[in-house]
Design a protein around this motif. Structure first.
Motif, short mmCIF file in Angstrom:
data_model
loop_
_atom_site.label_atom_id
_atom_site.label_comp_id
_atom_site.label_asym_id
_atom_site.label_seq_id
_atom_site.Cartn_x
_atom_site.Cartn_y
_atom_site.Cartn_z
N ALA A 1 0.82 -1.21 0.00
CA ALA A 1 0.00 0.00 0.00
C ALA A 1 0.85 1.26 0.00
O ALA A 1 0.49 2.27 -0.62
N LYS A 2 2.01 1.21 0.67
CA LYS A 2 2.89 2.38 0.71
C LYS A 2 3.55 2.62 -0.64
O LYS A 2 3.69 3.77 -1.08
N VAL A 3 3.95 1.55 -1.31
CA VAL A 3 4.56 1.69 -2.64
C VAL A 3 3.52 2.22 -3.62
O VAL A 3 3.80 3.13 -4.42
N LEU A 4 2.31 1.67 -3.57
CA LEU A 4 1.24 2.13 -4.44
C LEU A 4 0.92 3.60 -4.19
O LEU A 4 0.71 4.38 -5.13
N ALA A 5 0.91 4.00 -2.93
CA ALA A 5 0.64 5.40 -2.59
C ALA A 5 1.69 6.33 -3.20
O ALA A 5 1.37 7.43 -3.67
N ARG A 6 2.95 5.89 -3.22
CA ARG A 6 4.01 6.71 -3.83
C ARG A 6 3.79 6.85 -5.33
O ARG A 6 4.01 7.91 -5.91
N MET A 7 3.36 5.76 -5.98
CA MET A 7 3.10 5.80 -7.41
C MET A 7 1.96 6.77 -7.73
O MET A 7 2.02 7.51 -8.72
N GLN A 8 0.93 6.75 -6.90
CA GLN A 8 -0.21 7.62 -7.14
C GLN A 8 0.12 9.07 -6.80
O GLN A 8 -0.32 10.00 -7.50
N ALA A 9 0.91 9.28 -5.75
CA ALA A 9 1.33 10.64 -5.41
C ALA A 9 2.20 11.22 -6.52
O ALA A 9 2.12 12.42 -6.83
N ALA A 10 3.03 10.37 -7.13
CA ALA A 10 3.88 10.84 -8.23
C ALA A 10 3.03 11.33 -9.40
O ALA A 10 3.35 12.35 -10.04
N MET A 11 1.93 10.62 -9.70
CA MET A 11 1.04 11.06 -10.78
C MET A 11 0.37 12.38 -10.41
O MET A 11 0.31 13.32 -11.23
N GLN A 12 -0.12 12.49 -9.19
CA GLN A 12 -0.77 13.73 -8.76
C GLN A 12 0.20 14.91 -8.83
O GLN A 12 -0.16 16.00 -9.29
N ASN A 13 1.42 14.69 -8.40
CA ASN A 13 2.42 15.76 -8.42
C ASN A 13 2.77 16.17 -9.85
O ASN A 13 2.94 17.35 -10.14
N TYR A 14 2.91 15.16 -10.72
CA TYR A 14 3.25 15.49 -12.11
C TYR A 14 2.12 16.27 -12.78
O TYR A 14 2.36 17.26 -13.48
N LEU A 15 0.88 15.86 -12.56
CA LEU A 15 -0.25 16.55 -13.17
C LEU A 15 -0.37 17.98 -12.64
O LEU A 15 -0.67 18.91 -13.40
N ALA A 16 -0.12 18.15 -11.34
CA ALA A 16 -0.17 19.49 -10.76
C ALA A 16 0.88 20.40 -11.38
O ALA A 16 0.67 21.62 -11.51
N GLU A 17 1.99 19.82 -11.77
CA GLU A 17 3.07 20.59 -12.40
C GLU A 17 2.81 20.82 -13.89
O GLU A 17 3.08 21.91 -14.43
#
Length: 323
Positions: A156-172
């Motif tokens: 779950a922690k690894v998956l959360a990092r993958m999803q946070a990376a997508m959110q951060n990239y889209l925000a940028e």
């Protein structure tokens, strides 16, 4: 009496020297490790617990001896949690330094661009060094990339990092979008990018394919993207056969042969470049494309031109014995 006193003093000095040699040799001398070994320190472990574990695994002779030397000769810094590599023959002093100041071993899992969420789930669940259960993530919520993890880390922690990376990239990326693009929201951008990702086998074509589909969206044309036919059937896995006519005509929330506009959601997890292409597509008049036999596409502005390109593609396939 003087002789006895001198003798006793000599013995005391000798004993002290032997003790010092014992301490020093047992601390900086080579260990019993005959090969490199991975050693895991659980979160919250004390030095005593680590010494007991080292002894139990045969890395040191005595937990008590290790603790005594560590307190007299070692650093007072706490041990770190994580998995560490103890080289063959490393001294007890080296072991402690590694566990206090070394870098934990990092493992890696790679999610290629265009990997659907069902395969992301399978990949994480198949990794034996991760722990815990996870659901199949929402399609389009994962940023394809290489991610590191530690042995025993929850999936779950690894998956959360993958999803946070997508959110951060889209925000940028979203604020850098070009003017008059074909999508109005970030979600629409990810959905269109997922089609571009699945329809593009050549990286240099991404912006061109994004421009073509953007034109079709703006014109109210059917997108007619084959991967949108397949997704409701396999959830992104390969179909393994040709698409049937009944599947082309199927009416659902994804099939862009039977409806105008975008599917209701992404059909895969698009990478950075596919998303960037949708946000800044090529300026083109193309509305049609067909494979050109090289892995790329032949693009056309008109249906007549497109039909000629299709005939060339069919002729090439017949020449190859594929039709």
């Amino acid at each position: 009496m003087k002789r006895i006193g001198l003798l006793a003093g000599s013995v005391a000095v000798l004993v002290a020297l032997i003790g010092i040699v014992w301490l020093v040799a047992g601390w900086w001398g080579t260990s019993e490790l005959d090969e490199d070994r991975e050693f895991t320190v659980a979160s919250g472990s004390t030095l005593t617990a680590v010494a007991d574990k080292l002894a139990a695994e045969g890395a040191i002779d005595s937990a008590n001896g290790f603790l005594l030397r560590a307190k007299l000769l070692g650093s007072g810094d706490p041990v770190q949690a994580g998995e560490f590599l103890l080289p063959a023959g490393t001294s007890p002093a080296g072991m402690l330094d590694t566990l206090q100041h070394g870098q934990p071993i990092r493992r890696f899992v790679t999610i290629p661009e265009g990997t659907p969420s069902i395969l992301v789930h399978e990949r994480l669940m198949a990794e034996p060094l991760l722990t815990g259960e996870i659901p199949v993530p929402v399609e389009g919520s994962i940023l394809p990339d290489t991610y590191d993890f530690e042995r025993g880390e929850p999936r779950a922690k690894v998956l959360a990092r993958m999803q946070a990376a997508m959110q951060n990239y889209l925000a940028e990326a979203w604020p850098k979008r070009g003017p008059d693009i074909a999508v109005d929201t970030i979600q629409e951008a990810v959905t269109l990018a997922s089609i571009v990702e699945k329809e593009t086998g050549v990286a240099r074509e991404r912006r061109m394919v994004a421009g073509l589909y953007s034109n079709r969206l703006k014109d109210g044309m059917l997108l007619q993207a084959d991967p949108t036919i397949i997704y409701p059937i396999t959830k992104g896995k390969p179909l393994g056969r040709r698409i049937r006519q009944s599947e082309i005509a199927a009416v659902n929330d994804y099939n862009t042969y039977s409806m105008t506009g975008l599917p209701k959601a992404p059909i895969t997890n698009p990478g950075r470049e596919a998303i960037a292409a949708v946000l800044n597509p090529a300026k083109t008049d193309a509305r049609y494309m067909v494979a050109d036999g090289t892995g790329g596409h032949a693009f056309a502005q008109t249906l007549d031109e497109h039909n000629r390109n299709v005939e060339k593609w069919f002729a090439l396939r017949r020449e190859r014995g594929e039709m």
